[in-house]
Design an enzyme around this catalytic site. Sequence first.
Site, mmCIF file in Angstrom:
data_model
loop_
_atom_site.group_PDB
_atom_site.id
_atom_site.type_symbol
_atom_site.label_atom_id
_atom_site.label_comp_id
_atom_site.label_asym_id
_atom_site.label_seq_id
_atom_site.Cartn_x
_atom_site.Cartn_y
_atom_site.Cartn_z
ATOM 1 N N ILE A 239 4.059 -12.702 -14.335
ATOM 2 C CA ILE A 239 4.492 -13.716 -15.305
ATOM 3 C C ILE A 239 3.926 -13.382 -16.684
ATOM 4 C CG2 ILE A 239 4.299 -16.160 -15.927
ATOM 5 C CD1 ILE A 239 4.235 -16.739 -12.904
ATOM 6 N N CYS A 240 4.822 -13.288 -17.644
ATOM 7 C CA CYS A 240 4.446 -13.047 -19.048
ATOM 8 C C CYS A 240 3.534 -11.811 -19.159
ATOM 9 C CB CYS A 240 3.812 -14.315 -19.621
ATOM 10 S SG CYS A 240 3.586 -14.261 -21.404
ATOM 11 N N GLN A 241 2.341 -11.959 -19.747
ATOM 12 C CA GLN A 241 1.449 -10.809 -19.881
ATOM 13 C C GLN A 241 1.070 -10.263 -18.496
ATOM 14 O OE1 GLN A 241 -2.577 -11.759 -20.510
ATOM 15 N NE2 GLN A 241 -3.009 -10.065 -21.892
ATOM 16 N N THR B 168 8.990 -12.030 -14.551
ATOM 17 C CA THR B 168 9.525 -13.242 -15.200
ATOM 18 C C THR B 168 8.930 -13.345 -16.607
ATOM 19 O OG1 THR B 168 7.801 -14.679 -14.333
ATOM 20 C CG2 THR B 168 9.745 -14.451 -12.982
ATOM 21 N N GLY C 70 3.043 -10.110 -16.115
ATOM 22 C CA GLY C 70 4.193 -9.280 -15.748
ATOM 23 C C GLY C 70 4.031 -7.868 -16.292
#
Lengths: 301, 399
Positions: B162-164, B186, B166
């Site tokens: 998720i985000c960073q 994501t 990810g």
Amino acid sequence: MNKEEKEKSMPQGPLLESWIKASTDFWKSAESMWPATFGGISPVPGETGKEEGDKSAEDSWKMFSEIWQALFNLINKPVTGEFHPVSSLPEWILKASQPLWSGYLLFQKQLMGGEEKVSAGELEGFANLAQKMTKAWLEMYENEFGKILNMPQLGLTRAYQERVNQTIEKFIQFRGGLTEFMQILLIPMEKAYNAVQEEIKNVEKQGEEALKDSKAYYQFWIKKMEESYMVLLRSPEYIETLGNTMKALHDFRIAKSQLFMDILQDLPIPTHRDMDELYKDLYLLKKRVKELEKKVKSYER
Amino acid sequence: MKDEKQVNLSEMMGPFKMAGDLIFSRLVGDTAKLYNYLRDAREVLLSPMKTDIATTPYEVVYEEDRVKLKYYKPDTETRLKHPFLIVYAQVNRETMLDLQPGRSVVETFLRAGLDLYMIDWGYPTRKDRYLTLDDHINGYMDNIVDFILEKHNISSLHLMGICQGGTFCVIYTALHPEKIKNFITTVTPTNFDTDAGLLNIWARAINPDELVESYGNIPGDIMNLGFLLLNPARLMIDKYVGFLENVNNFDFVENFVRMEKWIFDSPDLPAETFREFITYFFRKNLLIKNELEIGGKKVDLKKITMPVLNIYAKYDHLVPTTACDQFTDKIGSKDKEDLCLDTGHIGIYVSSKTHKEFGPKIIRWLLERDGAVEQAQQKPAAKKPVARKIQAKAKAPGK
């Protein structure tokens, strides 16, 4: 009193005199602005209580202004007899303080100039006026007081005094940068407010009652402000100001940290530098142990 | 008569009075209404509230320094052969996936019978300032993956970033592809050379070396201030005007406080990791150019060959679509899918509309590719591996 006598009584000469004059003019003009400026905060006509309140505040302002003028008239008067408090000040003090006087005078002149421009409509709004004031102040600081802080220090405590001066200077520069940054952030608010004023005028022109639906005006204001921020936050001016402010913050924090290290070294408290050295050793040791653990595990398999 | 040459302070102070005047002019419009509003608001604010977040029970099964591994036991029998590991960003906390009962991604996964693991990066202290990307990815993450694989006696697991987090996962997967069965990203930035997001523009204006030198770890509050400045009108004014308008609504206030708790629960960022992240990604964009090296090893995106699902949000103000949509073109996988949802960065996990779409989509996608016993009961898997790009259909305001 002739001019010669006057100058004799005030060895600081025409500099102080012109400053006094400028100060007096400045506060006089502020006094004349009173009704429109402070009276304009809540312009509710017909509310006598409020008007009385404003009147009393205006009277207090006038009284303050008169005391100010009386004080300077007193200083201006030639002093005779045994005591010569002002004229007896050593000349070197007066000379040393000259940069401060002239700096303040310059600042005041710039402010007066800024006021004229505001009146002429070249500048508009609080954000621009505040920006002008900050710039004038910073300029004055850099040209005058800042130079004093950067004077070379001598002797055993040279390095310590230099760090104290550096911390003060970096703090002032950071505050200046932060003020500029905050001022730039005010611009969209002001633009949105002006847009709403314009909208209200348009509605009134059409003969409708303004502010009938305050929610709609609020939404309009927020939308305008958001749009304005989206433009500002991408602009080179904003990015430059952000970069400058972050740089000033960094410089101040480093200067402050060095000053604190000087203070802490006499106390039984480890500094950041001491702790960081330990943490670095700990980090490298842990890393090494983990690598070895992995190797041992792989051999066991 | 007003002298036009004089400055009117009320005009100068106008912007500050605007919001207040409008709110209060509405409130005082009807005295009875105002009285009821204040009475209800008082009642709501003084009542006991349930504002705890991350209430789904879990067990900490692994700990290393400040990093913990949370294990969530599924509500039903496990339906996947491979466990599922989620890696959240180090900015803010993973509790966002379990914000409140009924709107919890964790709950959705557990109901579907997933063996769920989640990394909790904890709160870095000054001693963590020297930890690098390599320490986080090839250190903590790799140790955690090994722990799970050993516990389940399997050779690979499903990974979601998720985000960073990810971005960390993309690097991990490229370096250790054999350990990942299926990979989901994501709102994951991989391309940083874009001006669509303000963060990308600002990150180039700041000097990470100076920030690290003066702060050590980067304070969460500084990061949060940066996020608020992305849209000051909405995030610093309108949001709280909305709160005042609904302060007499108990459910609204409860949800609002939960969200506030999550938003401002921001751990500091380890200094070296921050420095590397800004330099390698925001300034040099090394990942998508296939030029990144971590721990002395080249991060080759072509080595990502397992099935990949890349989900991002159309109205994301932190990670714009242009930061996400190049990833699948650069990897070696044949079975890959891009899915752009009609929402914002956080809305993807918490908005009630997207919530019905996001979790179930992931569950379906994993079930189709897990090779589990129960697969026969589910929809048949796609006949051939396909590369797809699915765009959001309708236009809707993002979060």
